[in-house]
Design an enzyme around this catalytic site. Structure first.
Site, PDB file in Angstrom:
ATOM      1  N   ASP A  38      50.668  22.025 -54.616  1.00  0.00           N
ATOM      2  CA  ASP A  38      51.213  23.132 -53.831  1.00  0.00           C
ATOM      3  C   ASP A  38      50.717  23.055 -52.390  1.00  0.00           C
ATOM      4  OD1 ASP A  38      52.589  24.214 -55.977  1.00  0.00           O
ATOM      5  OD2 ASP A  38      50.958  25.574 -56.546  1.00  0.00           O
ATOM      6  N   TYR A  66      40.373  19.999 -61.049  1.00  0.00           N
ATOM      7  CA  TYR A  66      40.454  20.851 -59.859  1.00  0.00           C
ATOM      8  C   TYR A  66      39.168  21.654 -59.681  1.00  0.00           C
ATOM      9  CZ  TYR A  66      45.544  20.166 -60.273  1.00  0.00           C
ATOM     10  OH  TYR A  66      46.802  19.634 -60.363  1.00  0.00           O
ATOM     11  N   ASP A  80      49.280  33.036 -56.255  1.00  0.00           N
ATOM     12  CA  ASP A  80      48.281  32.518 -55.335  1.00  0.00           C
ATOM     13  C   ASP A  80      48.235  33.373 -54.070  1.00  0.00           C
ATOM     14  OD1 ASP A  80      50.409  31.695 -53.687  1.00  0.00           O
ATOM     15  OD2 ASP A  80      50.334  29.627 -54.388  1.00  0.00           O
ATOM     16  N   ARG A 172      47.324  27.989 -60.818  1.00  0.00           N
ATOM     17  CA  ARG A 172      47.483  29.365 -60.304  1.00  0.00           C
ATOM     18  C   ARG A 172      47.882  30.328 -61.424  1.00  0.00           C
ATOM     19  NH1 ARG A 172      53.259  29.388 -57.763  1.00  0.00           N
ATOM     20  NH2 ARG A 172      53.878  27.214 -57.905  1.00  0.00           N
TER      21      ARG A 172
END
Length: 303
Positions: A38, A66, A80, A172
């Protein structure tokens, strides 16, 4: 040029933007990435160039790692920080223990609801385009796997975490779902991908470095290909789970023409990497029987 570049994607750029930038910087039309990040996210974005784009099929199931920050207190429509709040901020009185317990409930195989602001297709149209028009978006849940979801600390309304997830997992959405489970609302505030399959953060190169390499070619001391080889992955390090076989010119010619060949590879591996010399990866071949292999992906034509 045939290469694998591990780009450290900057924030506020789409993965498509990165591909377009790389295409311009190295003057190569065939460029593609392995796994969308993203715009909010930074970090590992593997990029294939030239004939190596044909290797993309071997990376579809790569697990991702992540690091990020979840903001507690309110959810957003995109899950998000870039989305619109779905309500006013709430006071957050959540302990580290409660957060860790909530995160643990998402470990293993889960059926995840993708965010409506995503690239998932609805009737052939990306869901985010429908959502921007305020049209109803119904996305089916997707089975994903969460190997690790560890909350390291909570400071006021921010929780720092590490997650290891299967391909196709929306981190997210994990942040959003943690907030829902705790009853306080939450969204993803920061995200950095530190690993994508075999590719790690320490292997990355920035777009600024690539731009600098392009400038260095103007001196004429080194070609663009020579300079790019210094920041791209060595072909022997690509797809490390596959054994490698080195062949001579005669066998390479047969492979380039799609012919099945006998190769000196005696492991039970179903697929192998085929090299001409130490650096020229010419094909990925599949075992037919015994030591007889059929080229699956040819990376170098007949000469």
């Amino acid at each position: 040029m045939d290469a694998v570049l591990v780009i450290d994607k900057p924030a506020k750029m789409t993965s498509h933007d990165v591909v377009a930038r790389v295409r311009r910087l190295i003057s190569e039309r065939s460029v593609g990435h392995l796994g969308t990040l993203d715009p909010l996210a930074t970090g590992v974005l593997p990029v294939l160039t030239g004939r190596f784009t044909r290797l993309a099929q071997f990376y579809s199931a790569a697990e991702k790692t992540y690091e990020g920050v979840i903001r507690l207190g309110f959810a957003t429509d995109t899950h998000d920080i870039e989305g619109q709040p779905l309500g006013p901020p709430q006071p957050v009185k959540v302990s580290l223990e409660e957060l860790r317990k909530a995160a643990e409930s998402f470990l293993g195989d889960i059926d995840q609801q993708p965010p409506k602001f995503s690239a998932k297709k609805v009737g052939g149209v990306p869901a985010y385009k429908l959502a921007r028009r305020n049209q109803e978006v119904e996305l089916k849940k997707v089975r994903v796997h969460v190997s690790r979801f560890e909350i390291h600390e909570v400071v006021e309304d921010r929780a720092r975490f590490t997650a290891e997830v299967s391909a196709g997992t929306y981190v997210r959405s994990l942040a959003h779902d943690v907030g829902t489970k705790l009853g306080v609302g939450a969204h993803l505030a920061e995200l950095r991908r530190t690993r994508s399959g075999e590719f790690a953060l320490e292997q990355t190169v920035t777009l600024e470095r690539l731009a600098g390499i392009k400038e260095l070619t103007k001196s004429g001391e080194k070609s663009l290909e020579e300079l790019l080889s210094e920041v791209s992955l060595h072909p022997r390090r690509i797809l490390p789970e596959l054994p490698s076989v080195t062949v001579n010119d005669e066998i390479a010619g047969l492979i380039a023409n799609g012919r099945a060949v006998n190769l000196p590879e005696f492991s039970p591996a179903r697929q192998i990497k085929v090299f001409l010399g130490q650096e020229s990866l010419i094909a990925i071949a599949s075992r037919i029987a015994g030591t007889l292999f059929q080229p699956k992906v040819v990376l170098r034509g007949a000469s």
